[in-house]
Design an enzyme around this catalytic site. Structure first.
Site, PDB file in Angstrom:
ATOM      1  N   LYS A 199      -2.202 -30.094 -34.419  1.00 50.92           N
ATOM      2  CA  LYS A 199      -1.980 -29.087 -33.379  1.00 50.92           C
ATOM      3  C   LYS A 199      -0.888 -28.136 -33.843  1.00 50.92           C
ATOM      4  O   LYS A 199       0.234 -28.546 -34.138  1.00 50.92           O
ATOM      5  CB  LYS A 199      -1.570 -29.763 -32.071  1.00 50.92           C
ATOM      6  CG  LYS A 199      -1.140 -28.798 -30.958  1.00 50.92           C
ATOM      7  CD  LYS A 199      -0.591 -29.562 -29.752  1.00 50.92           C
ATOM      8  CE  LYS A 199       0.031 -28.618 -28.731  1.00 50.92           C
ATOM      9  NZ  LYS A 199       0.654 -29.343 -27.597  1.00 50.92           N
ATOM     10  N   ASP A 204       4.661 -22.304 -26.896  1.00 52.07           N
ATOM     11  CA  ASP A 204       3.890 -22.662 -25.707  1.00 52.07           C
ATOM     12  C   ASP A 204       4.650 -22.265 -24.448  1.00 52.07           C
ATOM     13  O   ASP A 204       5.573 -22.949 -24.020  1.00 52.07           O
ATOM     14  CB  ASP A 204       3.606 -24.164 -25.690  1.00 52.07           C
ATOM     15  CG  ASP A 204       2.737 -24.572 -24.512  1.00 52.07           C
ATOM     16  OD1 ASP A 204       2.113 -23.688 -23.902  1.00 52.07           O
ATOM     17  OD2 ASP A 204       2.679 -25.775 -24.216  1.00 52.07           O
ATOM     18  N   LYS A 211       5.613 -22.716 -17.823  1.00 52.31           N
ATOM     19  CA  LYS A 211       6.652 -23.736 -17.844  1.00 52.31           C
ATOM     20  C   LYS A 211       7.943 -23.186 -17.253  1.00 52.31           C
ATOM     21  O   LYS A 211       8.216 -21.977 -17.369  1.00 52.31           O
ATOM     22  CB  LYS A 211       6.942 -24.183 -19.287  1.00 52.31           C
ATOM     23  CG  LYS A 211       5.826 -24.892 -19.995  1.00 52.31           C
ATOM     24  CD  LYS A 211       6.229 -25.199 -21.428  1.00 52.31           C
ATOM     25  CE  LYS A 211       5.130 -25.915 -22.196  1.00 52.31           C
ATOM     26  NZ  LYS A 211       4.950 -27.311 -21.756  1.00 52.31           N
ATOM     27  N   ASP A 222       6.068 -27.081 -30.710  1.00 51.58           N
ATOM     28  CA  ASP A 222       4.730 -27.501 -30.317  1.00 51.58           C
ATOM     29  C   ASP A 222       3.716 -27.405 -31.446  1.00 51.58           C
ATOM     30  O   ASP A 222       2.535 -27.689 -31.241  1.00 51.58           O
ATOM     31  CB  ASP A 222       4.260 -26.700 -29.099  1.00 51.58           C
ATOM     32  CG  ASP A 222       3.402 -27.523 -28.153  1.00 51.58           C
ATOM     33  OD1 ASP A 222       3.430 -28.764 -28.261  1.00 51.58           O
ATOM     34  OD2 ASP A 222       2.711 -26.928 -27.315  1.00 51.58           O
ATOM     35  N   ASP A 281      -1.497 -24.986 -19.420  1.00 51.90           N
ATOM     36  CA  ASP A 281      -0.465 -25.681 -20.191  1.00 51.90           C
ATOM     37  C   ASP A 281      -1.008 -26.949 -20.844  1.00 51.90           C
ATOM     38  O   ASP A 281      -0.297 -27.606 -21.589  1.00 51.90           O
ATOM     39  CB  ASP A 281       0.734 -26.012 -19.292  1.00 51.90           C
ATOM     40  CG  ASP A 281       1.971 -26.375 -20.090  1.00 51.90           C
ATOM     41  OD1 ASP A 281       2.058 -25.971 -21.262  1.00 51.90           O
ATOM     42  OD2 ASP A 281       2.852 -27.071 -19.534  1.00 51.90           O
ATOM     43  N   GLU A 283      -3.107 -27.026 -23.246  1.00 58.88           N
ATOM     44  CA  GLU A 283      -3.814 -26.236 -24.251  1.00 58.88           C
ATOM     45  C   GLU A 283      -3.991 -26.968 -25.572  1.00 58.88           C
ATOM     46  O   GLU A 283      -4.903 -26.649 -26.345  1.00 58.88           O
ATOM     47  CB  GLU A 283      -3.079 -24.916 -24.495  1.00 58.88           C
ATOM     48  CG  GLU A 283      -1.934 -24.937 -25.497  1.00 58.88           C
ATOM     49  CD  GLU A 283      -0.775 -25.864 -25.104  1.00 58.88           C
ATOM     50  OE1 GLU A 283      -0.113 -26.382 -26.020  1.00 58.88           O
ATOM     51  OE2 GLU A 283      -0.529 -26.059 -23.911  1.00 58.88           O
ATOM     52  N   ARG A 285      -5.026 -29.948 -26.337  1.00 60.67           N
ATOM     53  CA  ARG A 285      -6.313 -30.638 -26.456  1.00 60.67           C
ATOM     54  C   ARG A 285      -7.465 -29.649 -26.650  1.00 60.67           C
ATOM     55  O   ARG A 285      -8.482 -29.992 -27.247  1.00 60.67           O
ATOM     56  CB  ARG A 285      -6.544 -31.528 -25.229  1.00 60.67           C
ATOM     57  CG  ARG A 285      -6.693 -30.787 -23.927  1.00 60.67           C
ATOM     58  CD  ARG A 285      -6.406 -31.662 -22.709  1.00 60.67           C
ATOM     59  NE  ARG A 285      -4.985 -31.965 -22.591  1.00 60.67           N
ATOM     60  CZ  ARG A 285      -4.473 -32.727 -21.610  1.00 60.67           C
ATOM     61  NH1 ARG A 285      -5.268 -33.227 -20.685  1.00 60.67           N
ATOM     62  NH2 ARG A 285      -3.183 -32.958 -21.562  1.00 60.67           N
TER      63      ARG A 285
END
Length: 438
Positions: A199, A204, A211, A222, A281, A283, A285
């Site tokens: 990933k 993010d 967030k 991230d 959020d 995202e 996956r």
């Protein structure tokens, strides 16, 4: 090295306790040349890491590990404590047991991962992440053994990688998929033995499921999964990897704009699975789904993905463990043993096929989460269940690492603030051992 350099601070190990004048159970005491480290109790590795952290806190930038008693694990524990976000070296390793070269290789791979994770989001766009990862692998791989493909922007749509595109389309800096092929035999018909998927969300914001400031401040980390699998492949190559491996990085910025993906959108994936967006959020996956399908297309018998995927994993195992998920239980058991051998705390959390049904949608085959804070109870397992929809062979040969221990928001007695590299050694060893056994 074992030959000391007089101008460097000398750090040695003492078998006896420190003199009482330095305090009860003191870890450190000064010597004419530097410091002694005293290791009382039954947890020498943790004590050693704490000693390294203490010496870094004194402002020391360079030192040498001298004398006897320095095992590879003790030296590495010291390294983990001594390094910080701006200093990834400064240690002259002890070569008494002939392990200084191995430790230098570890340090090189960890330094790459830590630096790239700690880089500011402005410095590291999705394409830059892919390019830097490729450059690092090329720098250590044999000449001619690496080829790659980088797909960016709307070309992702043409190629069928809709998850990466949808997550990253809100940014002016395009999302990207890197497929790097390490093929030491340099023959096109060599089978792919393993695929690593990372990933790579370079920042993010949470998207429209935005967030709060305190949750967004450290979201440069991230892309830790992409950094981890890249460093793991590099380490495995340094340690003699001979099998063909594909590295797949799913890179995007998750930002808000008039072109960003929205709640209620439905993504149709390459395998036909439809996914309703109930949380922008969740995202990670969505991009990993593309990466896992890409890995499946290689026919590799081993697929490992790594991601800073869920806050739920941190709630479950804390910040010192990584969480492991697998449907292939014999493989999971071996991976946990590899992690233990490498002194990287890892804990298996539940995953069953029925976890695929834990995020229902009336409009699509599944939602990407539950529309509640943190994804609700069992959020980490539900995320892994989502990913399992996109792996071949009902999950045989697949491991998912949720990197709860990859980053520290603030320093503590054992770790500096920032990236830790936790998971690199485990994935490298899994890759080397499992592919050699085929």
């Amino acid at each position: 090295m074992s030959n000391s350099t007089p101008e460097l601070l000398q750090i040695s190990i003492a078998a006896e306790r420190a003199a009482a004048k330095w305090g009860n159970n003191a870890l450190l005491s000064p010597t004419a040349q530097g410091y002694q480290i005293h290791l009382p109790g039954n947890d020498p590795l943790r004590s050693m890491q704490k000693a390294g952290r203490s010496l870094d806190n004194l402002g020391i930038t360079e030192l040498q590990l001298t004398g006897s008693g320095w095992s590879k694990d003790l030296q590495w524990a010291f390294y983990q404590g001594f390094c910080n976000a701006r200093k990834h070296g400064g240690i002259s390793f002890n070569n008494e047991q002939g392990e200084a070269e191995q430790l230098a290789q570890l340090a090189q791979c960890f330094s790459f991962a830590k630096k790239i994770i700690n880089d500011t989001p402005e410095m590291l766009s999705p394409v830059a992440l892919a390019e830097q990862a490729e450059a690092f692998i090329r720098s250590i791989a044999p000449t001619g053994s690496v080829s790659s493909q980088l797909i960016a922007g709307t070309d992702l749509v043409e190629a069928g990688w809709h998850g990466i595109y949808q997550v990253g389309r809100g940014s002016t800096r395009p999302p990207a998929l890197l497929v790097l092929d390490f093929n030491p035999a340099q023959t096109a018909d060599t089978p792919v033995s393993a695929a690593l998927v990372g990933k790579g969300i370079t920042f993010d914001s949470g998207g429209y499921s935005i967030k709060p400031t305190e949750g967004m401040a450290t979201m440069k980390c991230d892309m830790g999964g992409a950094a981890t699998v890249t460093a793991a492949l590099a380490l495995a190559i340094m340690q003699g990897l001979k099998q063909r491996v594909k590295l797949i990085l799913c890179c995007a910025e998750n930002l808000i704009s008039g072109h960003a993906y929205k709640l209620g959108d439905i993504i149709t994936y390459k395998n036909g699975t439809t996914v309703e967006i109930v949380n922008t959020d969740a995202e990670g996956r969505l991009v990993l789904a593309d990466g896992l399908m890409c890995a499946g297309e290689t026919k590799a018998p081993l697929i490992i993905d790594a991601a800073t995927l869920t806050g739920a994993a941190m709630v479950a195992v804390g910040g010192e463990y990584n969480a492991l998920f697998a449907l292939d239980q014999p493989l999971a058991a071996r991976a946990l043993q590899y992690a233990a051998n490498e002194q990287e705390a890892t804990w298996q959390l539940p995953l069953e096929k029925w976890h695929q049904q834990q995020c229902p949608s009336p409009y699509a085959d599944t939602a990407n989460s539950r529309p509640v804070k943190g994804g609700g109870a069992g959020g980490a397992s539900n995320a892994a269940g989502f990913l399992s929809r996109f792996v071949p062979a009902d999950g045989k040969g697949w491991l998912h690492f949720d990197l709860a221990a990859a980053f520290n928001n603030s320093a503590n007695g054992y770790w500096a603030a920032g990236a830790t590299g936790h998971g690199i050694r485990t994935i490298a060893t899994t890759l080397l051992t499992e592919t050699a056994a085929k």
